[in-house]
Design a protein around this motif. Structure first.
Motif, PDB file in Angstrom:
ATOM      1  N   TYR A 185      -3.880   7.313  -1.993  1.00  0.00           N
ATOM      2  CA  TYR A 185      -3.541   5.898  -1.843  1.00  0.00           C
ATOM      3  C   TYR A 185      -3.250   5.248  -3.199  1.00  0.00           C
ATOM      4  N   GLY A 186      -2.430   4.196  -3.136  1.00  0.00           N
ATOM      5  CA  GLY A 186      -2.138   3.431  -4.345  1.00  0.00           C
ATOM      6  C   GLY A 186      -1.628   2.044  -4.006  1.00  0.00           C
ATOM      7  N   LEU A 187      -1.268   1.288  -5.043  1.00  0.00           N
ATOM      8  CA  LEU A 187      -0.765  -0.078  -4.886  1.00  0.00           C
ATOM      9  C   LEU A 187       0.548  -0.232  -5.636  1.00  0.00           C
ATOM     10  N   PHE A 188       1.380  -1.121  -5.115  1.00  0.00           N
ATOM     11  CA  PHE A 188       2.604  -1.505  -5.820  1.00  0.00           C
ATOM     12  C   PHE A 188       2.760  -3.014  -5.667  1.00  0.00           C
ATOM     13  N   ILE A 225      -9.410  -2.439 -10.430  1.00  0.00           N
ATOM     14  CA  ILE A 225     -10.594  -2.098  -9.629  1.00  0.00           C
ATOM     15  C   ILE A 225     -10.175  -1.560  -8.265  1.00  0.00           C
ATOM     16  N   ILE A 226      -9.181  -2.220  -7.649  1.00  0.00           N
ATOM     17  CA  ILE A 226      -8.703  -1.769  -6.333  1.00  0.00           C
ATOM     18  C   ILE A 226      -8.075  -0.380  -6.452  1.00  0.00           C
ATOM     19  N   LEU A 234       0.852  -1.188   0.000  1.00  0.00           N
ATOM     20  CA  LEU A 234       0.000   0.000   0.000  1.00  0.00           C
ATOM     21  C   LEU A 234       0.887   1.236   0.000  1.00  0.00           C
ATOM     22  N   THR A 235       0.526   2.216  -0.807  1.00  0.00           N
ATOM     23  CA  THR A 235       1.341   3.425  -0.923  1.00  0.00           C
ATOM     24  C   THR A 235       0.494   4.673  -0.695  1.00  0.00           C
ATOM     25  N   ASP A 236       1.174   5.717  -0.318  1.00  0.00           N
ATOM     26  CA  ASP A 236       0.566   7.046  -0.208  1.00  0.00           C
ATOM     27  C   ASP A 236       1.469   8.010  -0.968  1.00  0.00           C
ATOM     28  N   ASN A 237       0.952   8.580  -2.057  1.00  0.00           N
ATOM     29  CA  ASN A 237       1.769   9.438  -2.918  1.00  0.00           C
ATOM     30  C   ASN A 237       3.028   8.695  -3.387  1.00  0.00           C
ATOM     31  N   ASN A 238       2.821   7.414  -3.733  1.00  0.00           N
ATOM     32  CA  ASN A 238       3.884   6.548  -4.240  1.00  0.00           C
ATOM     33  C   ASN A 238       4.986   6.285  -3.220  1.00  0.00           C
TER      34      ASN A 238
END
Length: 787
Positions: free
Chosen positions: A253-256, A230-231, A58-62
């Protein structure tokens, strides 16, 4: 059996060529196999984790920095993420587990929430890890640590006493045991402690409740039925109504993908990291070493087989079929290969400990004989038999008898092919020499570049509550020890800080969110390390009470601060700290990344790390000083021993991978040069043999030895020059890409490439000159009689 006898007869007849072939092939296969073993390990990092492609960071602003509130927010708003966990390295720098009056040091302790083993499903040995961290005072051990503490006793349900720097005397229940993590794991821990256990620490709970205390790393396992996109869409459109006003604009938020984190997301911090480009270079070098050994073998075998054409022609005249010729030639190749493989395996087992030290691995003999490794070796062997046995056999079988028996059937085309292979060998060698020169220059640059703080003659150690509660008496006594000139404190090691804050800054009435690396330090911290105050004031006796901050120059620029007066950091709703000064940037991280924004808060008298400046003159006086320090430490802190390190060594350890890469390339460069020289020697034998009569005739007609040497060596100089022209752009591109890993780097000067070419030329001339001298000084009468 007859083919084997003929093969042995041929090998013993040409002992010199046979020895060169065996040495070249053995060295090439040994080195390449060790390299491929390392590359396979790196490429397979974390592949043992089930459903790895469903796990994300899980990321916040990459960036991977999360607070507990942020994790709970995502859990509530995005239920499609099956399980979310958050974790960090244990806050205590020293952790011991005690059982039956015996204490065991835990080198690497992870603190995680209850979902950790549901996201990362490591192989269980005993108990149920998925439910092992559901409450406070729970711990999951690795198999080796469990056996060290409990022996053969079943640890499940038993307790161990947790003694750490901030929390001691807590009984922990062992709920599960997992297999030791393989070396292909990016995770490194001996035990995992349940998060709730730390709720007994007041400051920990306060820290945890803050949205801005982004000191955790969060990971999620996604349902297989839900796509990644979708996420991502749900995260980018997440409801921010529950967030404090000052965070609504800043959180994104983002994903890696976790499967890519080892190579491509080094900021995670709690995981081991790798360099994709470096691993690719290492793999290519291993392949080139293997090709070099093949080239040597093919060059020498083809040169010798031209002498054997007449033998093959005689066999065909006596009625041998094409199949018989192929079998005979292939048998020699297979026999050479079997001898080489046996020698290579022996050499691999001998070199394995040294190889582990160079690469920082711990490969075992069983891994050398693993299925993947043996399959790779079989493919190499099959390719070699095909190239050096079957294909030449087919060519021999097709040639007419009259052409085989005729003398001097070699053509310019064959010579061109052999010379091209030799050029390839020196292209590899020159490229490797250039690379090792560039890497050595970059490593020297990093070691000599001013980091912005003093690091020599400084040792540091982790403190604990016992030291903290008696700090005044401890400080007074330690400064009385001869050899200790000054001490200071900080909340973590200044080059290994993992505190990241997302806070509000009030800048002349404007309020906005900022992120920075936060470090609490003693008032004399900057004076101790020689970090220059660039603007404003340093800390004073009231700075701790006033919650004062000092920032670095990068933070001032990033936060758009024109004047310090009227600026403050609001790290709690009712708690503000004035920014009273600006210090010069110093590299609190490695030169791989530029200096980030940093904020320093005054912590008063003591903190988690103590630094001691040593002014001893020699090793004996240093040992005497440290003996007194240890006696004092044991008196104030009997439960937590003094474990000190040298700051400059810790600093150098940030570049251990570069040092290992340099050492690896140095050894492979030496191997490539040896293989190239072997190929050069073999080709020299062939050339001298072909030109024996020519040399004799020239000498009879008055040619000088110097003229003969020039004639024989000029072709080799030409091949090395061509290799230099081809190798230079390849090496330039590779090193330019490698240097992109550093924010601060050296330059690619022209003389590095020129030096590599001169070194390669010198080595080539030294290799061929001895044989050329022998040919040039040979009696011309013997040369004219030569057949």
């Amino acid at each position: 059996m007859k083919n084997i006898k003929i093969t042995f007869r041929s090998l013993f007849k040409n002992k010199t060529v046979t020895i060169f072939n065996l040495v070249g092939l053995t060295v090439g296969i040994t080195v390449s196999m060790l390299v491929f073993l390392f590359v396979l390990k790196e490429k397979n990092t974390d592949k043992f984790i089930p459903d790895l492609n469903n796990i994300y960071v899980l990321t916040d602003n990459n960036e991977p920095y999360f607070s507990q509130n942020m994790v709970n927010h995502v859990k509530t708003e995005v239920p499609e993420i099956q399980n979310i966990t958050y974790c960090t390295n244990d806050w205590s720098p020293q952790v011991f587990l005690a059982k039956n009056q015996k204490s065991f040091k835990v080198e690497k302790m992870l603190t995680a929430d209850s979902c950790f083993f549901r996201v990362f499903q490591f192989n269980p040995v005993l108990g149920d890890p998925k439910n092992g961290l559901n409450a406070s005072n729970k711990i999951v051990l690795t198999q080796s640590l469990a056996e060290k503490i409990f022996g053969k006793e079943n640890p499940i349900g038993n307790t161990v006493t947790y003694n750490a720097s901030y929390l001691s005397g807590i009984e922990l229940e062992v709920t599960a045991v997992i297999e030791d993590l393989p070396q292909s794991s990016s995770w490194e821990f001996d035990a995992v402690l349940s998060f709730q256990t730390n709720y007994l620490i007041d400051w920990y709970v306060d820290n945890m409740k803050s949205w801005g205390s982004r000191n955790y790393k969060a990971f999620g396992r996604i349902n297989e039925s839900v796509s990644e996109q979708i996420i991502k869409d749900k995260l980018s459109n997440i409801d921010l109504a529950v967030l404090p006003e000052n965070y609504k604009e800043s959180i994104k938020y983002g994903l890696f993908p976790f499967q890519d984190a080892y190579f491509d997301f080094h900021e995670i911090g709690i995981l081991k990291t790798g360099n994709r480009f470096t691993v690719s270079v290492i793999g290519i070098v291993g392949l080139l070493i293997l090709l070099l050994s093949f080239v040597n073998y093919v060059n020498m075998i083809t040169a010798q087989r031209e002498k054997r054409y007449k033998n093959v022609g005689i066999y065909k005249t006596m009625g041998s079929s094409r199949r018989r010729i192929i079998e005979m030639v292939t048998t020699e190749s297979v026999l050479m290969l079997l001898i080489t493989i046996a020698a290579s395996f022996s050499l691999i087992l001998i070199l394995l400990p040294a190889f582990n030290r160079i690469t920082g691995s711990w490969f075992t003999f069983s891994e050398v004989f693993s299925g993947n490794f043996l399959l790779l070796l079989f493919c190499i062997a099959a390719a070699m038999v095909f190239l050096t046995g079957i294909i030449p056999g087919v060519i021999f079988g097709k040639k007419p008898v009259t052409l085989l028996i005729r003398k001097n059937i070699s053509s310019k085309g064959n010579n061109w092919a052999r010379n091209s292979l030799l050029v390839f060998q020196f292209v590899v060698s020159i490229a490797l020499i250039t690379s090792i020169l560039v890497i050595n220059r970059q490593n020297t640059y990093m070691q000599n570049r001013d980091a912005g703080f003093a690091k020599e003659n400084i040792i540091y150690a982790n403190t604990n509550n016992a030291i903290y509660t008696q700090i005044n008496a401890f400080r007074n006594e330690i400064l009385q020890i001869p050899g200790i000139s000054e001490i200071t404190f900080s909340e973590s090691v200044l080059i290994a800080n993992d505190q990241n804050w997302g806070m509000n800054i009030v800048n002349h009435g404007d309020k906005y969110d900022v992120q920075f690396s936060k470090l609490s330090v003693a008032a004399n911290f900057f004076d101790f390390f020689g970090v220059r105050l660039n603007e404003g004031n340093g800390f004073n006796e009231n700075s701790k009470t006033n919650k004062d901050f000092i920032i670095n120059k990068t933070a001032k620029a990033d936060f758009s601060i024109d004047q310090l007066a009227g600026t403050r950091i609001a790290y709690q709703e009712s708690c503000h700290g004035n920014i009273i000064g600006v210090v010069d940037d110093y590299n609190f991280e490695s030169f791989h990344v530029p200096v980030r924004a940093a904020g320093f808060r005054c912590s008063g008298d003591c903190d988690d790390v103590i630094y001691m400046k040593i002014n001893t003159q020699n090793l004996a006086s240093f040992n005497t000083t440290m003996k007194e320090v240890k006696l004092l430490w044991d008196r104030f802190s009997p439960d937590f021993p003094l474990e000190y390190q040298f700051l400059d060594q810790k600093y150098e350890a940030m570049y251990i991978k570069e040092a290992r890469f340099q050492k690896f390339l140095m050894y492979t460069t030496i191997v490539s040069l040896i293989l190239s020289c072997l190929g050069l020697i073999g080709l020299t034998f062939f050339v001298m043999e072909q030109r024996t009569k020519e040399i004799g005739i020239r000498k009879v007609n008055g040619a000088k030895i110097s003229e003969i040497l020039t004639m024989l060596n000029k072709d080799f100089v030409k091949w090395v020059a061509i290799a230099f022209v081809l190798a230079t752009p390849v090496a330039y591109y590779a090193m330019k890409k490698w240097l992109e890993n550093f924010a601060y780097k050296t330059t690619l000067s022209w003389w590095i490439f020129a030096l590599a070419g001169v070194l390669a030329l010198g080595i080539a001339l030294l290799t061929v000159s001895w044989q050329s001298w022998r040919a040039a000084t040979r009696n011309p009468v013997e040369a004219l009689r030569y057949e």
